[in-house]
Design a protein around this motif. Structure first.
Motif, short mmCIF file in Angstrom:
data_model
loop_
_atom_site.label_atom_id
_atom_site.label_comp_id
_atom_site.label_asym_id
_atom_site.label_seq_id
_atom_site.Cartn_x
_atom_site.Cartn_y
_atom_site.Cartn_z
N ALA A 152 0.83 -1.21 0.00
CA ALA A 152 0.00 0.00 0.00
C ALA A 152 0.86 1.26 0.00
N PRO A 174 0.18 3.47 -4.42
CA PRO A 174 -0.96 4.23 -3.91
C PRO A 174 -2.21 4.19 -4.79
N SER A 227 -3.36 2.97 4.67
CA SER A 227 -3.55 2.96 3.21
C SER A 227 -4.52 4.03 2.75
N ARG A 270 -7.94 2.26 1.57
CA ARG A 270 -7.88 1.38 0.39
C ARG A 270 -7.77 -0.09 0.78
N THR A 271 -8.40 -0.48 1.88
CA THR A 271 -8.30 -1.84 2.39
C THR A 271 -9.67 -2.44 2.60
#
Length: 148
Positions: free
Chosen positions: A60, A64, A93, A96-97
């Protein structure tokens, strides 16, 4: 369109999945090819593999533009530990997980703290685990996740 690439994480040992360096290469090439995310699975407890959330954290920071799904079975992942790992990863992140929670068979951690003794079916245990996990995420205030 959302396109995920799935692979087992590892530590470069035999039968353990892709090494962290290999995962970085896959992420770079995948991003160039137009994938939008990676789904990282665990090859199993006997593989000696690194936890997929650790590799996702590493990737991560380096990629990006990608989103990361981490597979985690209920077996071998105490809800509090998993909630903290994934909460920290999500914060690091920038959101973004995601988590793919799979039904496990139970273990000494989950068996010792079963809240619903009547929940004998795997699906019932999974639902209970998912509820505990969601409750833990809601209980961690954003100010508790310091990035210092």
């Amino acid at each position: 369109m959302t396109v995920f690439l799935e692979f087992a994480t590892g530590d470069a040992g035999p039968n353990s999945g892709i090494s962290p360096a290999g995962a970085d290469t896959v992420a770079e090439l995948g991003a160039r090819a137009g994938i939008t995310g990676l789904r990282l699975t665990d090859p199993g407890p006997d593989s000696g593999a690194l936890d997929p959330s650790l590799i996702a954290g590493h990737l991560a920071g380096r990629h990006p533009a990608l989103t990361f799904l981490v597979d985690a079975p209920t077996t071998g992942n105490a809800p509090y530990n998993l909630a903290r790992r994934l909460g920290s990863l999500d914060r690091a992140s920038g959101g973004r997980t995601g988590l793919v929670l799979s039904i496990g068979d139970g273990d000494e951690v989950s068996e010792a703290v079963v809240a619903d003794a009547g929940a004998t079916e795997r699906s019932e245990r999974w639902a209970e685990y998912a509820g505990v996990l969601a409750g833990l995420w809601e209980s961690f205030p954003a100010s508790a996740m310091l990035g210092d």
